[in-house]
Design a protein around this motif. Sequence first.
Motif, PDB file in Angstrom:
ATOM      1  N   VAL A  17       0.864  -1.181   0.000  1.00 50.38           N
ATOM      2  CA  VAL A  17       0.000   0.000   0.000  1.00 50.38           C
ATOM      3  C   VAL A  17       0.900   1.231   0.000  1.00 50.38           C
ATOM      4  N   ALA A  18       0.658   2.128  -0.950  1.00 49.74           N
ATOM      5  CA  ALA A  18       1.414   3.381  -1.032  1.00 49.74           C
ATOM      6  C   ALA A  18       0.438   4.551  -0.958  1.00 49.74           C
ATOM      7  N   ALA A  19       0.730   5.502  -0.092  1.00 54.73           N
ATOM      8  CA  ALA A  19      -0.135   6.671   0.087  1.00 54.73           C
ATOM      9  C   ALA A  19       0.578   7.916  -0.420  1.00 54.73           C
ATOM     10  N   ILE A  20      -0.189   8.795  -1.058  1.00 52.69           N
ATOM     11  CA  ILE A  20       0.330  10.057  -1.583  1.00 52.69           C
ATOM     12  C   ILE A  20      -0.478  11.202  -0.982  1.00 52.69           C
ATOM     13  N   ASP A  21       0.225  12.176  -0.442  1.00 50.36           N
ATOM     14  CA  ASP A  21      -0.407  13.360   0.143  1.00 50.36           C
ATOM     15  C   ASP A  21       0.085  14.589  -0.609  1.00 50.36           C
ATOM     16  N   VAL A  22      -0.783  15.135  -1.479  1.00 56.72           N
ATOM     17  CA  VAL A  22      -0.468  16.400  -2.148  1.00 56.72           C
ATOM     18  C   VAL A  22      -1.037  17.491  -1.261  1.00 56.72           C
ATOM     19  N   GLY A  23      -0.200  18.046  -0.404  1.00 54.75           N
ATOM     20  CA  GLY A  23      -0.653  19.026   0.568  1.00 54.75           C
ATOM     21  C   GLY A  23      -0.618  20.439   0.025  1.00 54.75           C
ATOM     22  N   THR A  24      -1.203  21.352   0.771  1.00 52.89           N
ATOM     23  CA  THR A  24      -1.185  22.756   0.359  1.00 52.89           C
ATOM     24  C   THR A  24       0.238  23.302   0.367  1.00 52.89           C
ATOM     25  N   ILE A 167       0.553  -2.912  -6.284  1.00 52.18           N
ATOM     26  CA  ILE A 167       0.481  -1.725  -5.423  1.00 52.18           C
ATOM     27  C   ILE A 167      -0.955  -1.205  -5.346  1.00 52.18           C
ATOM     28  N   HIS A 168      -1.451  -1.047  -4.122  1.00 54.24           N
ATOM     29  CA  HIS A 168      -2.732  -0.379  -3.902  1.00 54.24           C
ATOM     30  C   HIS A 168      -2.437   1.053  -3.468  1.00 54.24           C
ATOM     31  N   LEU A 445      -0.109  10.946   6.507  1.00 55.35           N
ATOM     32  CA  LEU A 445       0.490  10.119   5.471  1.00 55.35           C
ATOM     33  C   LEU A 445       0.629   8.665   5.930  1.00 55.35           C
ATOM     34  N   LYS A 446       1.138   8.471   7.130  1.00 65.07           N
ATOM     35  CA  LYS A 446       1.314   7.104   7.633  1.00 65.07           C
ATOM     36  C   LYS A 446      -0.028   6.449   7.935  1.00 65.07           C
ATOM     37  N   GLY A 447      -0.971   7.242   8.461  1.00 64.73           N
ATOM     38  CA  GLY A 447      -2.298   6.701   8.724  1.00 64.73           C
ATOM     39  C   GLY A 447      -3.012   6.302   7.445  1.00 64.73           C
ATOM     40  N   ALA A 448      -2.729   7.020   6.358  1.00 63.57           N
ATOM     41  CA  ALA A 448      -3.348   6.684   5.074  1.00 63.57           C
ATOM     42  C   ALA A 448      -2.889   5.319   4.584  1.00 63.57           C
ATOM     43  N   VAL A 449      -1.642   4.967   4.867  1.00 64.79           N
ATOM     44  CA  VAL A 449      -1.145   3.627   4.519  1.00 64.79           C
ATOM     45  C   VAL A 449      -1.924   2.576   5.309  1.00 64.79           C
ATOM     46  N   MET A 450      -2.118   2.819   6.609  1.00 67.48           N
ATOM     47  CA  MET A 450      -2.889   1.894   7.440  1.00 67.48           C
ATOM     48  C   MET A 450      -4.318   1.765   6.931  1.00 67.48           C
ATOM     49  N   PHE A 451      -4.900   2.898   6.543  1.00 71.20           N
ATOM     50  CA  PHE A 451      -6.264   2.897   6.025  1.00 71.20           C
ATOM     51  C   PHE A 451      -6.352   2.071   4.746  1.00 71.20           C
TER      52      PHE A 451
END
Length: 601
Positions: A17-24, A167-168, A445-451
Amino acid sequence: MSSSSKTKKTVSNKLVVAAIDVGTTFSGYAFSMNYDFNENPSKIHINCRWIGGGQLITNKTPTVLLLNPDRTFKAFGYDAESQYAELAEQDAERDDGKLFHKEHFYFRRFKMKLYKTKNLMRSTEIEDEQGRKMNAIKVFSICIKYLSDDVRKLIYQRDTDIKRTDIHWVITVPAIWNDSSKQFMREAAEKAGLNGSRLTIALEPEAASLFCMHVPVDKMAITGKSADRRSSEIRTFPKGTKYMVVDAGGGTIDITVHEVIDDGHLKELVASGGAWGGTMVDKAFEDFIIKLFGIKSYEEFKKNHVEDLVDLQREFELKKRSISVSKEGKETLRLPVTLYEIYTKLTKKSLRDAANDHKEFAGKVTYTAGKLRIDLDVVRSWFRESCEKTISHVRNLLKHPASAGTSTILMVGGFSESTMLQEQMKAAFGDTRLIIPEYAGLAVLKGAVMFGHDPLTIASRIARCSYGISVYRDFNPSEHPQNKLVQFGSRKKCKDIFAIHVKKGQELVVGQAQSTSRYSKLEEDQISLYFDIYTSPEEDPKFVDSAECTFLGKLEVEVPHEKSRAIGVFVSMIFGGTELTVIAKEEKSGKTTKAAFNFLK
């Protein structure tokens, strides 16, 4: 707060699982393998060496995109800042007066434009720093492609057998974003090459909440009357615990109250937020500079000295985190010589004159040897609006009946690392246990991977608005206004009725249809039923054309090709997930299909 022996053991069947955070303000990515997650959910990998200016090393990189004149990718993050500044410096040395850097597209802090755009469309454009426009989905997709390509390299370094299809992906969005914005991000991700069937949208405060459930107490900063470490020996929130998540990012501040219902599953009780993040402080700082030097001096500085502007912005970003309520004296800020030179050239004045020209700065702002010395009361004033609005909103949500019994506040997000915001929160909520995880800016970001590994951890959410469909009903002259009357043959109908499927404040259970309604044809020869979907901040709106209602999109459901108005379709809307799904069941055949739903024009 990390897992205890009593906590339900979740097993992930997703290889990566890979999470991407495009932040402000900043962007980044994280990932974990399923064998790591199954052993220890908090074992998550990130790129922890984004390098800016040769000396600044961070866990995220600035949300800055540089494109070539033909709109192809050139650089992202710190590299984009540095390369654009270098192009500008090269132009300054040219003899022909040409400004090659202005032919490039330079986008910075553009995420909030999605939040501020009321009617978001696929054709929506955003402006770069020079005012040049480009399709917004294209801009976001280029950013997501860069980050997804970069994280793949790290994944392949760990396991060369991993395939793209293993990869999810998870894309994070603020909880206060509407459905159009969520679909926008999904389509941008798909345009970047991410497979939609292996893509999940995660709400940022929920992701942060999941992360904090797995972080050991010794990795937390805990304050408040219940901050005694001995009272923190229970490593998980027990069933029935209510806690608030304040996700303070660069653009938005999302505030959510969760309740633990069983085995680590969470139930959303109340949620709200607004655009009061760290960029509000940045804007106050910029206003200060403009007031001190004048708009003409500042605009020329921005236009012709990009490298110095980037250095000034980077320095303030670091200073912003260390400003505190208790700090005394003055703050020192290195000032680019070019800004001083422009000011003196245009005004024929010194910086000492600049401070004296403003009574509010007299004796509080001085200039010495290339540095501004600023009274800390002036500096703290830049935080006032953001902190006051955040604290006021937290206070109001704690008074909400659903929040009764909430005794813990988790502070996450990059702006939560600001000492000023932390101290203001502690002063305002001294009776409440305040928890700030180590590296709060990475919690989402890390929580998004867990989610991504276990999305069913969130058992239910609260509807932030009412959802409904525009329908025709039998006209009742005692109930309906005359201007709503329409006729289909001999039948009198009232148009624009808001047929409620979900009421604001309603609990939405994940995976369950919250609303099922039967609809039939208006005309015999119809082959499809079309529904206009609306939202409203009201619990019981009457008509879809009221000022408070917002059109979201259309729903299309095919019906049998028979000339009969009696044929019906049962439409079920499932709102419990992070994205709306719709199931349509044709009454006669029993055929069930996933209806086409579109939030974007």
